[in-house]
Scaffold this motif. Structure first.
Motif, PDB file in Angstrom:
ATOM      1  N   ILE A  69      57.936  60.623  19.894  1.00 33.70           N
ATOM      2  CA  ILE A  69      58.499  59.395  19.337  1.00 33.70           C
ATOM      3  C   ILE A  69      59.915  59.565  18.822  1.00 33.70           C
ATOM      4  O   ILE A  69      60.538  58.594  18.393  1.00 33.70           O
ATOM      5  CB  ILE A  69      57.607  58.865  18.187  1.00 33.70           C
ATOM      6  N   ASP A  70      60.417  60.796  18.849  1.00 30.31           N
ATOM      7  CA  ASP A  70      61.763  61.075  18.347  1.00 30.31           C
ATOM      8  C   ASP A  70      62.778  60.197  19.082  1.00 30.31           C
ATOM      9  O   ASP A  70      62.951  60.316  20.301  1.00 30.31           O
ATOM     10  CB  ASP A  70      62.086  62.552  18.577  1.00 30.31           C
ATOM     11  N   ALA A  91      65.017  51.628  14.174  1.00 33.18           N
ATOM     12  CA  ALA A  91      64.378  50.373  13.751  1.00 33.18           C
ATOM     13  C   ALA A  91      63.506  50.555  12.512  1.00 33.18           C
ATOM     14  O   ALA A  91      62.729  51.502  12.419  1.00 33.18           O
ATOM     15  CB  ALA A  91      63.542  49.813  14.897  1.00 33.18           C
ATOM     16  N   ASP A  92      63.657  49.626  11.545  1.00 32.30           N
ATOM     17  CA  ASP A  92      62.798  49.631  10.368  1.00 32.30           C
ATOM     18  C   ASP A  92      61.383  49.202  10.750  1.00 32.30           C
ATOM     19  O   ASP A  92      60.402  49.668  10.176  1.00 32.30           O
ATOM     20  CB  ASP A  92      63.343  48.677   9.306  1.00 32.30           C
ATOM     21  N   ARG A  93      61.334  48.279  11.706  1.00 34.57           N
ATOM     22  CA  ARG A  93      60.015  47.829  12.158  1.00 34.57           C
ATOM     23  C   ARG A  93      59.472  48.810  13.188  1.00 34.57           C
ATOM     24  O   ARG A  93      60.178  49.658  13.687  1.00 34.57           O
ATOM     25  CB  ARG A  93      60.120  46.431  12.766  1.00 34.57           C
ATOM     26  N   GLY A  94      58.223  48.646  13.517  1.00 32.37           N
ATOM     27  CA  GLY A  94      57.612  49.554  14.473  1.00 32.37           C
ATOM     28  C   GLY A  94      56.453  50.291  13.835  1.00 32.37           C
ATOM     29  O   GLY A  94      55.957  49.899  12.768  1.00 32.37           O
ATOM     30  N   SER A  96      54.113  52.928  11.873  1.00 32.22           N
ATOM     31  CA  SER A  96      54.253  53.647  10.609  1.00 32.22           C
ATOM     32  C   SER A  96      54.608  55.103  10.878  1.00 32.22           C
ATOM     33  O   SER A  96      55.288  55.746  10.071  1.00 32.22           O
ATOM     34  CB  SER A  96      52.946  53.564   9.809  1.00 32.22           C
ATOM     35  N   GLU A  97      54.179  55.639  12.035  1.00 26.44           N
ATOM     36  CA  GLU A  97      54.489  57.011  12.396  1.00 26.44           C
ATOM     37  C   GLU A  97      55.987  57.194  12.592  1.00 26.44           C
ATOM     38  O   GLU A  97      56.564  58.189  12.156  1.00 26.44           O
ATOM     39  CB  GLU A  97      53.738  57.406  13.667  1.00 26.44           C
ATOM     40  N   LEU A  98      56.630  56.204  13.240  1.00 28.32           N
ATOM     41  CA  LEU A  98      58.070  56.282  13.457  1.00 28.32           C
ATOM     42  C   LEU A  98      58.825  56.187  12.145  1.00 28.32           C
ATOM     43  O   LEU A  98      59.796  56.921  11.918  1.00 28.32           O
ATOM     44  CB  LEU A  98      58.525  55.174  14.411  1.00 28.32           C
ATOM     45  N   ARG A  99      58.379  55.311  11.255  1.00 28.20           N
ATOM     46  CA  ARG A  99      59.038  55.190   9.942  1.00 28.20           C
ATOM     47  C   ARG A  99      58.885  56.487   9.151  1.00 28.20           C
ATOM     48  O   ARG A  99      59.808  56.936   8.489  1.00 28.20           O
ATOM     49  CB  ARG A  99      58.451  54.005   9.170  1.00 28.20           C
ATOM     50  N   SER A 100      57.697  57.076   9.245  1.00 31.38           N
ATOM     51  CA  SER A 100      57.463  58.344   8.542  1.00 31.38           C
ATOM     52  C   SER A 100      58.364  59.432   9.113  1.00 31.38           C
ATOM     53  O   SER A 100      58.928  60.237   8.352  1.00 31.38           O
ATOM     54  CB  SER A 100      55.993  58.740   8.682  1.00 31.38           C
ATOM     55  N   ALA A 105      62.876  63.050   8.381  1.00 29.74           N
ATOM     56  CA  ALA A 105      64.093  63.634   8.946  1.00 29.74           C
ATOM     57  C   ALA A 105      65.247  63.529   7.956  1.00 29.74           C
ATOM     58  O   ALA A 105      65.975  64.499   7.705  1.00 29.74           O
ATOM     59  CB  ALA A 105      64.451  62.945  10.263  1.00 29.74           C
ATOM     60  N   VAL A 106      65.409  62.352   7.372  1.00 27.70           N
ATOM     61  CA  VAL A 106      66.483  62.137   6.390  1.00 27.70           C
ATOM     62  C   VAL A 106      66.273  63.025   5.171  1.00 27.70           C
ATOM     63  O   VAL A 106      67.224  63.620   4.641  1.00 27.70           O
ATOM     64  CB  VAL A 106      66.551  60.641   5.983  1.00 27.70           C
ATOM     65  N   ASP A 107      65.039  63.140   4.718  1.00 28.41           N
ATOM     66  CA  ASP A 107      64.732  63.991   3.561  1.00 28.41           C
ATOM     67  C   ASP A 107      65.100  65.445   3.822  1.00 28.41           C
ATOM     68  O   ASP A 107      65.404  66.195   2.888  1.00 28.41           O
ATOM     69  CB  ASP A 107      63.250  63.897   3.206  1.00 28.41           C
TER      70      ASP A 107
END
Length: 234
Positions: A69-70, A91-94, A96-100, A105-107
């Protein structure tokens, strides 16, 4: 910038193990203003990677099979050309795995960067990514896509050669730059000539050659070259 890429290609060609390639990539990344690098090779469901990302993030990425999903991997396979990216544009939407994935990654300091994807044989793909924790990465020093593609191919084929080589020799104690200067010495280049070709100061080139002589117990540079050839370092 061409000089940095040429040095990366030269150090890759002179590398005798994966550690030396990692060292060359680290030098290149920092020279271009990036904090991290990642090399990824996919072939079917098989995935091979090495990078300078935090170890806990590497473990999470592989265990969760995030390459599925990367967005960087997905975009790279679709575009097959050098491109820049930022996690804030994912995308913010999509799912929950992609948001996680994005949040993790940012963290871990992976927020923006540039990726160079190259199509290989039999449906394989090689990607080289340089990442930054900045909101937007400065990609101005990575504009020559042709040279960037050459660097990815050099890394790919050097890794294949290393993987096929099982001979254990003193070559693994040489640093990336020591090996690069040694390679130029075998081509008959003096320290000043090597300095001109690599952008390193002449006395620094001599320092690397002296360190290589010390490690391989060589009395002179010609002796160093002879030992290197005898041990299959070249």
């Amino acid at each position: 910038m061409d000089g940095h890429i040429r040095s990366l290609i030269d150090m890759t060609e002179a590398a005798h193990d994966e550690r030396m390639i990692k060292g060359a990539l680290k030098i290149f990344a920092h020279a271009c203003g990036f904090e991290r690098f990642a090399y990824l090779h996919t072939e079917g469901l098989d995935l091979r990677t090495f990078n300078s990302y935090p170890e806990d993030w590497q473990g999470v990425y592989l265990k969760s099979r995030y390459s599925r999903i990367d967005p960087v991997v997905t975009e790279g396979k679709r575009r097959m050309e050098l491109f820049s990216w930022t996690a804030d544009n994912w995308a913010d939407r999509g799912s929950s795995e992609l948001r996680s994935f994005r949040d993790q990654a940012v963290d871990h300091g992976i927020r923006s960067g540039v990726t160079i994807p190259v199509e290989g044989s039999f449906g394989s793909t090689m990607m080289l990514t340089f990442a930054s924790s900045a909101l937007t990465a400065d990609v101005s020093k990575l504009q020559d896509s042709h040279m960037a593609f050459r660097a990815v191919l050099a890394i790919h084929y050097r890794l294949k050669i290393i993987a096929a080589t099982t001979i254990i020799s003193p070559k693994r104690v040489l640093s990336s730059r020591e090996a690069m200067c040694l390679m130029w010495a075998t081509k008959g280049k003096s320290a000043p000539e090597t300095a001109m070709l690599t952008g390193i100061k002449s006395r620094t080139v001599q320092h690397y050659l002296d360190k290589a002589r010390e490690k391989l117990e060589a009395a002179t540079v010609p002796h160093l070259v002879a030992i290197a050839k005898d041990h299959g370092l070249l």
